[in-house]
Design a protein around this motif. Structure first.
Motif: not given
Length: 150
Positions: A7-8, A55-56, A78-81, A140-141
């Motif tokens: 996630f980023c 970057w998470e 929050r976005l999945q790569k 995104s969340e």
């Protein structure tokens, strides 16, 4: 290639980055949150354009991002790569070959080891940049602001 987490995080710094109802209740993330800054083309050796992310990498990255009151006033996306990877292969724009539209990188800064960028091919027409940005936003969340006023 550098190792990237799943996630980023993108700070939501302005009201334009969120969709709100008439009462000001946040409903979701606007595509504007992921639109690249076209002025960054002049600063990059590769001539591409970028939008900043974190970057998470660990459990503290989200807290670190939320505490940045300048960049996360309205929360964090929050976005999945993997969604960036998928956006790279959208059927549009047909003039830019799939796989060459949107990327990501690590770009640590002095006080932010989590920092990176989502990179866009600079020659993509503004309409298609917005399409890609909207896809990223819709995947995104929304994480609401935690430290507003502190």
């Amino acid at each position: 290639m550098a190792d990237f987490p799943a996630f980023c995080l993108r700070g939501l710094r302005t009201k334009d980055y969120v969709v709100q109802d008439a009462l000001g209740i946040t409903l979701g993330i606007s595509g504007m949150a992921f639109e690249p800054d076209v002025n960054t083309e002049a600063l990059r050796a590769d001539g591409k354009i970028e939008t900043s992310i974190n970057w998470e990498d660990d459990d503290y990255a989200l807290d670190f991002t939320l505490r940045d009151s300048r960049n996360a006033t309205f929360g964090v996306a929050r976005l999945q790569k993997s969604k960036i990877d998928e956006a790279n292969f959208l059927p549009n724009p047909p003039t830019i070959p799939p796989g060459q539209r949107v990327f990501y990188e690590r770009a640590p800064e002095d006080k932010n080891d989590y920092h990176g960028n989502i990179i866009y091919f600079a020659k993509i027409h503004k309409t298609f940049r917005r399409l890609i940005s909207g896809v990223l936003a819709s995947n995104s969340e929304l994480i609401p602001p935690k430290y507003r006023g502190q």
